[in-house]
Design an enzyme around this catalytic site. Structure first.
Site, PDB file in Angstrom:
ATOM      1  N   HIS A  19       0.841  -1.205   0.000  1.00 49.08           N
ATOM      2  CA  HIS A  19       0.000   0.000   0.000  1.00 49.08           C
ATOM      3  C   HIS A  19       0.878   1.258   0.000  1.00 49.08           C
ATOM      4  O   HIS A  19       0.620   2.206  -0.739  1.00 49.08           O
ATOM      5  CB  HIS A  19      -0.875   0.047   1.258  1.00 49.08           C
ATOM      6  CG  HIS A  19      -1.968  -0.982   1.325  1.00 49.08           C
ATOM      7  ND1 HIS A  19      -2.117  -1.825   2.395  1.00 49.08           N
ATOM      8  CD2 HIS A  19      -2.975  -1.289   0.476  1.00 49.08           C
ATOM      9  CE1 HIS A  19      -3.178  -2.606   2.202  1.00 49.08           C
ATOM     10  NE2 HIS A  19      -3.707  -2.311   1.046  1.00 49.08           N
ATOM     11  N   LYS A  43     -17.780  -6.383   6.145  1.00 56.26           N
ATOM     12  CA  LYS A  43     -16.471  -7.043   6.003  1.00 56.26           C
ATOM     13  C   LYS A  43     -15.936  -7.384   7.384  1.00 56.26           C
ATOM     14  O   LYS A  43     -15.961  -6.539   8.280  1.00 56.26           O
ATOM     15  CB  LYS A  43     -15.476  -6.131   5.273  1.00 56.26           C
ATOM     16  CG  LYS A  43     -15.463  -6.376   3.786  1.00 56.26           C
ATOM     17  CD  LYS A  43     -14.158  -5.883   3.183  1.00 56.26           C
ATOM     18  CE  LYS A  43     -14.072  -6.241   1.711  1.00 56.26           C
ATOM     19  NZ  LYS A  43     -12.863  -5.727   1.081  1.00 56.26           N
ATOM     20  N   ARG A  92      -1.956  -6.186  -8.494  1.00 53.50           N
ATOM     21  CA  ARG A  92      -0.927  -7.217  -8.306  1.00 53.50           C
ATOM     22  C   ARG A  92      -1.094  -8.259  -9.407  1.00 53.50           C
ATOM     23  O   ARG A  92      -0.766  -8.037 -10.538  1.00 53.50           O
ATOM     24  CB  ARG A  92      -1.052  -7.847  -6.919  1.00 53.50           C
ATOM     25  CG  ARG A  92      -0.511  -6.981  -5.807  1.00 53.50           C
ATOM     26  CD  ARG A  92      -1.087  -7.374  -4.489  1.00 53.50           C
ATOM     27  NE  ARG A  92      -2.536  -7.174  -4.494  1.00 53.50           N
ATOM     28  CZ  ARG A  92      -3.336  -7.381  -3.457  1.00 53.50           C
ATOM     29  NH1 ARG A  92      -2.836  -7.814  -2.339  1.00 53.50           N
ATOM     30  NH2 ARG A  92      -4.632  -7.142  -3.543  1.00 53.50           N
ATOM     31  N   SER A 130      -2.979  -7.817   2.700  1.00 53.44           N
ATOM     32  CA  SER A 130      -3.284  -7.710   4.132  1.00 53.44           C
ATOM     33  C   SER A 130      -3.675  -9.079   4.680  1.00 53.44           C
ATOM     34  O   SER A 130      -3.275  -9.454   5.782  1.00 53.44           O
ATOM     35  CB  SER A 130      -4.422  -6.717   4.359  1.00 53.44           C
ATOM     36  OG  SER A 130      -4.055  -5.452   3.890  1.00 53.44           O
TER      37      SER A 130
END
Ligand code: ADP
Length: 169
Positions: A19, A43, A92, A130
């Site tokens: 990040h 979430k 990514r 993460s």
């Protein structure tokens, strides 16, 4: 000339060096980057919003032209309210692409005034997410060098009381 502002939205649960790389490179394109944590109660997050903000604050100390904020609801409305010309996202693997593409197309449909800008991840951070960091930390693996120092500390604190699950014999 008008200030060029980008919003960089995400869960940041927690912030990683991947990040940070996107933030720093984003700052070479924009006058200001607003890092904004999505408040999404559905979430299942490990860290509270306040904890996530604190880790971001600490990690970007000394970098100028950054603002840290939270948002709820439609990102495009938030971006317009913040007078941003772009939404910054990182890419990514191919697996990111489908989701990111769909979201970018939807946001474009909702507003033509705000562009989504993708930056390819730095090679060193390609495999960092993460969730992978949380998993490694949970089982006591080494996460130094992949996340800012404050995140290392907070993850260790979080998992100190939770013993890793034992493998069956
Ligand atoms: P979200 O739940 O919105 O995906 P994340 O915090 O996981 O929130 O990610 C926010 C943004 O940062 C996404 O665009 C994601 O692709 C990007 N990102 C996450 N990890 C990396 C990394 N290692 N390198 C580059 N970009 C990353």
């Amino acid at each position: 000339m008008k200030e060029k502002i980008a919003v960089y939205p995400g869960s940041f649960d927690p912030i990683t060096n991947g990040h940070l790389d996107i933030i720093q490179r984003g700052l070479t394109l924009f006058d200001k980057v607003i890092v904004t944590v999505a408040v999404n109660p559905s979430k299942n997050a490990l860290f509270t919003i306040e904890e996530r903000l604190e880790m971001i604050r600490e990690s970007v100390k000394g970098i100028s032209n950054i603002e840290i904020d939270t948002f709820e609801g439609l990102l495009i409305d938030y971006a317009a309210k913040r007078k941003a010309c772009a939404i910054l996202r990182g890419l990514r693997a191919m697996s990111d692409f489908e989701f990111e593409f769909q979201m970018a197309m939807m946001n474009r449909r909702l507003s033509r005034d705000i562009q989504t800008v993708f930056l390819m991840t730095g090679f060193r951070w390609f495999f960092i997410s993460s969730s992978a960091i949380k998993e490694v930390a949970h089982f006591g693996g080494k996460i130094e060098g992949m996340v800012p120092e404050i995140v290392c500390e907070k993850l260790k604190e979080k998992f100190k009381s939770i013993k890793p699950a034992k493998c069956r014999p």
